[in-house]
Design an enzyme around this catalytic site. Structure first.
Site, PDB file in Angstrom:
ATOM      1  N   TYR A 199     -38.687  44.022 -46.971  1.00 13.60           N
ATOM      2  CA  TYR A 199     -38.387  42.832 -47.767  1.00 13.60           C
ATOM      3  C   TYR A 199     -36.920  42.773 -48.165  1.00 13.60           C
ATOM      4  CZ  TYR A 199     -38.394  45.789 -51.976  1.00 13.60           C
ATOM      5  OH  TYR A 199     -38.108  46.742 -52.901  1.00 13.60           O
ATOM      6  N   CYS A 240     -32.040  45.155 -52.579  1.00 11.59           N
ATOM      7  CA  CYS A 240     -31.969  44.339 -53.783  1.00 11.59           C
ATOM      8  C   CYS A 240     -30.533  44.017 -54.173  1.00 11.59           C
ATOM      9  CB  CYS A 240     -32.698  45.021 -54.931  1.00 11.59           C
ATOM     10  SG  CYS A 240     -32.006  46.604 -55.387  1.00 11.59           S
ATOM     11  N   GLY A 275      -9.004  19.239 -33.087  1.00 10.19           N
ATOM     12  CA  GLY A 275      -7.633  18.970 -33.503  1.00 10.19           C
ATOM     13  C   GLY A 275      -6.806  20.201 -33.821  1.00 10.19           C
ATOM     14  N   LYS A 324     -15.058  22.178 -24.044  1.00  9.84           N
ATOM     15  CA  LYS A 324     -14.667  20.871 -23.515  1.00  9.84           C
ATOM     16  C   LYS A 324     -14.755  20.854 -21.992  1.00  9.84           C
ATOM     17  CE  LYS A 324     -11.195  18.964 -25.697  1.00  9.84           C
ATOM     18  NZ  LYS A 324      -9.792  18.992 -26.107  1.00  9.84           N
ATOM     19  N   SER A 326     -35.162  51.202 -52.098  1.00 14.69           N
ATOM     20  CA  SER A 326     -34.571  49.874 -52.180  1.00 14.69           C
ATOM     21  C   SER A 326     -33.059  50.052 -52.094  1.00 14.69           C
ATOM     22  CB  SER A 326     -34.962  49.195 -53.493  1.00 14.69           C
ATOM     23  OG  SER A 326     -34.323  47.940 -53.573  1.00 14.69           O
ATOM     24  N   ARG A 357     -19.897  16.796 -26.691  1.00  9.50           N
ATOM     25  CA  ARG A 357     -20.322  18.102 -27.196  1.00  9.50           C
ATOM     26  C   ARG A 357     -21.469  17.869 -28.160  1.00  9.50           C
ATOM     27  NH1 ARG A 357     -14.852  18.288 -30.222  1.00  9.50           N
ATOM     28  NH2 ARG A 357     -15.288  16.714 -31.755  1.00  9.50           N
ATOM     29  N   HIS A 387      -9.727  12.835 -38.578  1.00  6.64           N
ATOM     30  CA  HIS A 387      -9.504  14.269 -38.777  1.00  6.64           C
ATOM     31  C   HIS A 387     -10.130  14.742 -40.087  1.00  6.64           C
ATOM     32  CE1 HIS A 387      -7.129  17.729 -40.250  1.00  6.64           C
ATOM     33  NE2 HIS A 387      -7.271  18.143 -39.003  1.00  6.64           N
ATOM     34  N   MET A 435      -5.825  22.676 -31.686  1.00  5.81           N
ATOM     35  CA  MET A 435      -4.866  23.059 -30.658  1.00  5.81           C
ATOM     36  C   MET A 435      -4.296  21.798 -30.022  1.00  5.81           C
ATOM     37  SD  MET A 435      -6.744  26.367 -29.070  1.00  5.81           S
ATOM     38  CE  MET A 435      -8.262  25.512 -28.852  1.00  5.81           C
ATOM     39  N   ARG A 442      -5.388  19.441 -21.552  1.00  7.29           N
ATOM     40  CA  ARG A 442      -6.185  19.494 -22.786  1.00  7.29           C
ATOM     41  C   ARG A 442      -6.624  20.914 -23.118  1.00  7.29           C
ATOM     42  NH1 ARG A 442     -10.920  15.200 -21.745  1.00  7.29           N
ATOM     43  NH2 ARG A 442     -10.914  15.186 -24.023  1.00  7.29           N
TER      44      ARG A 442
HETATM   45  P1  ADP Z   1      -8.977  17.055 -29.079  1.00  8.62           P
HETATM   46  O1  ADP Z   1      -9.601  18.349 -28.754  1.00  8.62           O
HETATM   47  O2  ADP Z   1      -7.975  17.146 -30.184  1.00  8.62           O
HETATM   48  O3  ADP Z   1      -9.986  15.952 -29.254  1.00  8.62           O
HETATM   49  P2  ADP Z   1      -8.523  16.015 -26.450  1.00  8.62           P
HETATM   50  O4  ADP Z   1      -8.187  16.969 -25.377  1.00  8.62           O
HETATM   51  O5  ADP Z   1      -9.921  15.568 -26.487  1.00  8.62           O
HETATM   52  O6  ADP Z   1      -8.074  16.634 -27.821  1.00  8.62           O
HETATM   53  O7  ADP Z   1      -7.532  14.795 -26.239  1.00  8.62           O
HETATM   54  C1  ADP Z   1      -6.970  13.993 -27.243  1.00  8.62           C
HETATM   55  C2  ADP Z   1      -7.256  12.536 -26.953  1.00  8.62           C
HETATM   56  O8  ADP Z   1      -6.775  12.152 -25.669  1.00  8.62           O
HETATM   57  C3  ADP Z   1      -8.745  12.263 -26.950  1.00  8.62           C
HETATM   58  O9  ADP Z   1      -8.974  11.039 -27.588  1.00  8.62           O
HETATM   59  C4  ADP Z   1      -9.065  12.135 -25.490  1.00  8.62           C
HETATM   60  O10 ADP Z   1     -10.158  11.287 -25.265  1.00  8.62           O
HETATM   61  C5  ADP Z   1      -7.797  11.586 -24.889  1.00  8.62           C
HETATM   62  N1  ADP Z   1      -7.669  12.009 -23.485  1.00  8.62           N
HETATM   63  C6  ADP Z   1      -7.702  13.266 -23.028  1.00  8.62           C
HETATM   64  N2  ADP Z   1      -7.619  13.293 -21.689  1.00  8.62           N
HETATM   65  C7  ADP Z   1      -7.538  12.015 -21.290  1.00  8.62           C
HETATM   66  C8  ADP Z   1      -7.439  11.393 -20.004  1.00  8.62           C
HETATM   67  N3  ADP Z   1      -7.432  12.101 -18.876  1.00  8.62           N
HETATM   68  N4  ADP Z   1      -7.363  10.060 -19.965  1.00  8.62           N
HETATM   69  C9  ADP Z   1      -7.384   9.336 -21.109  1.00  8.62           C
HETATM   70  N5  ADP Z   1      -7.468   9.842 -22.338  1.00  8.62           N
HETATM   71  C10 ADP Z   1      -7.548  11.187 -22.437  1.00  8.62           C
HETATM   72 MG    MG Z   2     -11.356  15.437 -28.032  1.00  8.68          MG
END
Ligand code: ADP
Ligand code: MG
Ligand code: MG
Length: 898
Positions: free
Chosen positions: A869, A849, A100, A22, A781, A335, A451, A102, A91
């Protein structure tokens, strides 16, 4: 001095190990000039250090302060500044995406004081209190460990009292009241107060994200996805932008292509007046992304442009999070997106055509596991009848199982061997064990990016989500369709993840078009979209691979099928089943024979039957090598069961009759031949040494079959393989018998029969003395099933059910060594045997095998170990071909979408 913090401007995609996926991608988007709210990243290295010592590493907190100051300077406001607060998100993000799994905390910096400042500065009291209640809730559960359900219940209660269905209809005063309720909840549950210092909020949130790496659901996810436990997560601290500022604001997710089919276009969901986490949680119903065009054409146009930029840059399907704050578009995440198997092949092929990637690169982007998924059957929609409901086709495939309504029940029933479908309104990370246990997941809420959808796709599990026609009542354990049909827990339903439909009962299945193509070569217009990309990838793989792919096949039918799948011969033709059925009587006679004459009579009767077996197989594989293994299992497997016999004799005696003398003789033989450890007993080459007539009969049958095929104008290529050799002397003695019989048949028939004689390497001693064994063997083999059993000292039938799950839990191995070759142990023996075998006999032909021959990861190992093989079951052949091709490409890397 180690550096623990990087600004977005200082990072990039290549730094994903250090900055997490991320963080690295946010840095990359910043470099590309896309509108990303500024921020910085605390490295995975800092996390690893913290997880080891339990304390922040030296210099980390100072570095965080420095970067925070820079962020504050840029914004012209301080974190949590009372009159106009800067707010940030904290984040999580590891090297490999773990959606989702962590924690993330939004709106850090709000306090009792700064919430008033935010209200003033933004001109919206409602927004300020909505943000504050979100912070207290997220901080309370993530950082302070309060059960998230308690906050949700408090919210539900308030909504009920106010008679509203949506949080969006709560008044400002309601939200302020919720903040109080939440704060009291935190105090009651933890004895602590929600911290009123922004700096403390930030510090504790960062450490909580570090700790969430070892949370239960994150660990479970990693085990499933084979992600190492010691990577750690990075932490991204980013200026907040607000989608909850009113109707001209909102949040969404987008894909540059359809992650279900790979088709190009704009896919995603949008939710007005919402923060990002609302979109994925499915608490309100989203609208399709294309509707944003009508709501905010300027932002929509910009988003499309950015999506194009990203796809060109990453040269792959991108998955995007964005937020619109009062008409200004912000990019919050991207990503390389997860996709279905069908989409993976389709996208790879399309990107070649668009000139974005080479054919080799396209081959790297698909996998044998994905191909395997495409080979599964689907429902026969002409015979399913009416659907119970329709939803979004979130993850394809066909699954049948009993409906269950919570994770624990799914786990319980699956452990008892039942197939289940997990039915929920929506899933949360807590449902993960149930999703793992279920055949399919069905939800009544949430979009293709919910999710349930994201996780199911990642697991290759069937999923239909957002089936809004269903009312799911988890307490009463049933769901009700719009038409009023009630489906109770335990009732069987069928879930079609490709079409997004749910049917009552067990719907009939039809074969997949990809399977049909692989088996018959058949292509037509209707199936071309699914088949063409697969055909293309396989063609590329066949051109690239060095490993040959053979089949394990024991019958002419299997041999013919294997050949259609692209087998280049048979690597293992077992002969044991040829002694079963009606022939069992003859085997019994052979075992019971007390004179040579009696034994020869039994063997003579078996000979023509065996010969016909081989003629059929050699004919089906004409022109290609067929490796025939001499009889391997212990002989008592061909005799009746001890208890059955004993009971039969006792019952006869109880009736006052004399037992059948044949039964008594058999029981004697069974008792005599009983072994404590049959796996390590009289079997393999040992049988041939003790009952020489048996080997001679089998070799004669092979040789005469070769003669017959040659007379019929064929090109039989039989190879004779001796199992379970541990010492070269065993092979030498057996080989003398083989050669004598081959010479006899050549003389008798006037046709020269020359079959290479080789051995299986399936005992550690064989691997360790391979140099000597190679002097007597024209090929090796690896029997990796037995080699794994004998190397680990595991009896597979006894250990797998008994304690493998405990071993997997304890991390002793990440996958069963019977599924994926144990490189360090068994693999080491393979390497020794290859190098010493070839040193003694240059050019020695070597294959494998065991079942590992069809396992993608193992195929890569066998390629690098220098084998000639792999041999696997007919259905795995296309998978082995694909993976052998991928293994031959240089510089293969794990793909980002993992
Ligand atoms: P996950 O890995 O579970 O997607 P994220 O870190 O992406 O968690 O964040 C969860 C939600 O919060 C996502 O929808 C993300 O876009 C939103 N979010 C994260 N950082 C910001 C920010 N700086 N401003 C607005 N929304 C945010
Ligand atoms: Mg996210
Ligand atoms: Mg074996």
């Amino acid at each position: 001095m180690v550096r623990y913090v990087y600004d977005f401007h200082e990072g990039g995609r290549a730094m994903a190990d250090l900055l997490g996926g991320k963080g690295a991608n946010l840095a990359e988007m910043t470099r590309l000039g896309l509108p990303v709210p500024p921020g910085f990243i605390v490295t995975t290295e800092a996390c690893r250090a913290f997880l080891v010592t339990g304390a922040e590493p030296d210099g980390m907190s100072e570095a965080v302060s420095r970067h925070l100051s820079a962020l504050e300077a840029g914004a012209g406001r301080l974190l949590g500044q009372p009159d106009d607060p800067l707010l940030v998100s904290v984040r999580s993000g590891a090297r490999f995406s773990m959606p989702g799994m962590m924690e993330t905390v939004l709106d850090i910096g709000l306090t009792d004081e700064s919430v008033l400042g935010l209200a003033k500065a933004s001109g919206s009291e409602r927004f300020a209190w909505d943000s504050y209640r979100r912070l207290v809730q997220m901080f309370g559960s993530t950082v302070m460990g309060v059960d998230a359900g308690l906050f949700e219940r408090a919210m539900e209660m308030l909504k009920e009292i106010r008679g509203v269905s949506d949080d969006i209809h709560l008044e400002t005063s309601d939200l302020a009241e919720l903040v109080d309720v939440y704060k009291n909840l935190i105090h009651d549950e933890t004895g602590q107060d929600f911290p009123q210092s922004p700096a403390e909020q930030l510090r504790r949130a960062i450490l909580a994200v570090f700790q969430s790496w070892n949370g239960e659901r994150a660990r479970l996810y990693r085990r499933r996805e084979h992600i190492a436990d010691d990577l750690g997560t990075a932490v991204t601290v980013q200026r907040m932008v607000f989608g909850n500022l009113g109707a001209d604001s909102g949040s969404g997710v987008a894909f540059t292509r359809d992650p279900a089919t790979g088709r190009t276009g704009l896919y995603g969901d949008y939710l007005a007046n919402a923060q990002g986490e609302d979109v994925v949680a499915g608490i309100r119903n989203t609208v399709p992304l294309t509707e944003l065009e009508g709501l905010d054409p300027k932002s929509y146009g910009q988003l499309r442009e950015h999506m194009l930029t990203l796809e060109r840059h990453y040269r792959d399907l991108c998955d995007i999070e964005f937020t619109i704050e009062r008409g200004t578009l912000w990019m919050l995440q991207t990503r390389v997106g997860k996709r279905t198997a069908e989409a993976a092949f389709a996208i790879a092929a399309e990107l070649i055509d668009e000139g974005l990637i080479s054919a080799d690169e396209a081959l790297r982007r698909v996998s044998g596991e994905e191909l395997a998924r495409l080979m599964f059957p689907r429902f026969d929609t002409s015979a399913t009848g009416d659907a119970l409901a329709h939803g979004l086709p979130a993850s394809p495939g066909a699954a049948v199982g009993a409906a269950v309504f919570d994770s624990a029940e799914a786990v319980r029933r699956a452990a008892a061997g039942e197939k289940v479908v997990l039915v929920r309104q929506e899933t949360t990370p807590d449902d993960l064990p149930g999703m793992v246990a279920a055949q399919a997941v069905l939800t009544s809420r949430g979009g293709k990016t919910s999710h349930a959808a994201v996780v199911a796709r990642g697991m290759g599990k069937v999923c239909v989500c957002g089936a809004e026609e269903l009312t799911v009542d988890t307490h009463a354990r049933r769901f009700t369709t719009r038409g009023g049909t009630v489906v109770e827990e335990g009732a069987v339903i069928s879930v079609d993840g490709s079409a997004g439909a749910v049917y009552p009962g067990a719907a009939p299945l039809v074969d997949s078009v990809v399977m049909r193509y692989l088996e018959t070569g058949l292509r037509d217009e209707r199936s071309e979209q699914a088949v063409a990309p697969v055909a293309r990838a396989l063609e590329q793989a066949d051109g690239a691979r060095r490993l040959e792919v053979r089949a394990n096949a024991d019958t002419p039918e299997d041999a013919a099928r294997a050949r259609r799948f692209g087998a280049q011969g048979i690597g293992l033709c077992r002969t044991e089943h040829m002694f079963l059925g009606a022939r069992r009587k003859l085997v019994e006679e052979m075992i019971l024979a007390d004179t040579d004459v009696a034994r020869d009579r039994a063997l003579d009767a078996l000979l023509p039957l065996q010969r016909q077996d081989f003629v059929g197989i050699l004919e089906a594989m004409d022109g290609l090598p067929v490796t025939i293994r001499l009889l391997d299992p212990p002989l008592h497997e061909f005799l009746p069961d001890h208890t059955d016999l004993a009971v039969r004799i006792a019952t006869t005696e109880a009736h006052g009759d004399l037992p059948d003398p044949h039964d008594t003789a058999l029981l004697d033989a069974v008792n005599r031949m009983h072994e404590e450890n049959p796996m390590l007993g009289l079997r393999g080459v040992r049988l041939g040494l003790v009952i020489p007539g048996l080997v001679a009969m089998q070799v004669r049958a092979i040789a005469e079959a070769v003669v017959e095929r040659k007379r019929a104008g064929g090109s039989p290529e039989a190879e004779i393989m001796v199992p379970l050799v541990g010492a070269v002397e065993e092979l030498r003695i057996e080989r003398e018998v083989v050669e004598r019989v081959l010479a006899e048949v050549s003389r008798e028939s006037g046709i020269s029969v020359q079959c290479p004689v080789g051995t299986m390497i399936e005992l550690p001693r064989a691997a360790l003395t391979a140099g000597r064994i190679a002097k007597e063997a024209e090929f090796f083999s690896f029997g990796t099933n037995d080699l794994t059993q004998t190397t680990w000292g595991f009896s597979r039938d006894d250990v797998e059910a008994a304690f493998f799950s405990a071993y997997l839990d304890k991390g002793i191995f990440a996958t069963s060594p019977f599924e994926t070759i144990d490189r360090d142990g068994v693999g080491r023996l393979v390497e020794i045997a290859v190098s010493e075998g070839r040193a003694a006999r240059p050019g020695l032909k070597i294959g494998v095998c065991g079942e590992h021959g069809g396992d993608p990861e193992s195929v890569h190992f066998f390629h690098s170990a220098g084998l000639d093989y792999v041999s696997c079951s007919p259905f795995r052949i296309p998978i082995a071909r694909l993976e052998a091709g991928r293994a031959a490409l240089t510089g293969t890397e794990a793909s980002d979408s993992r």
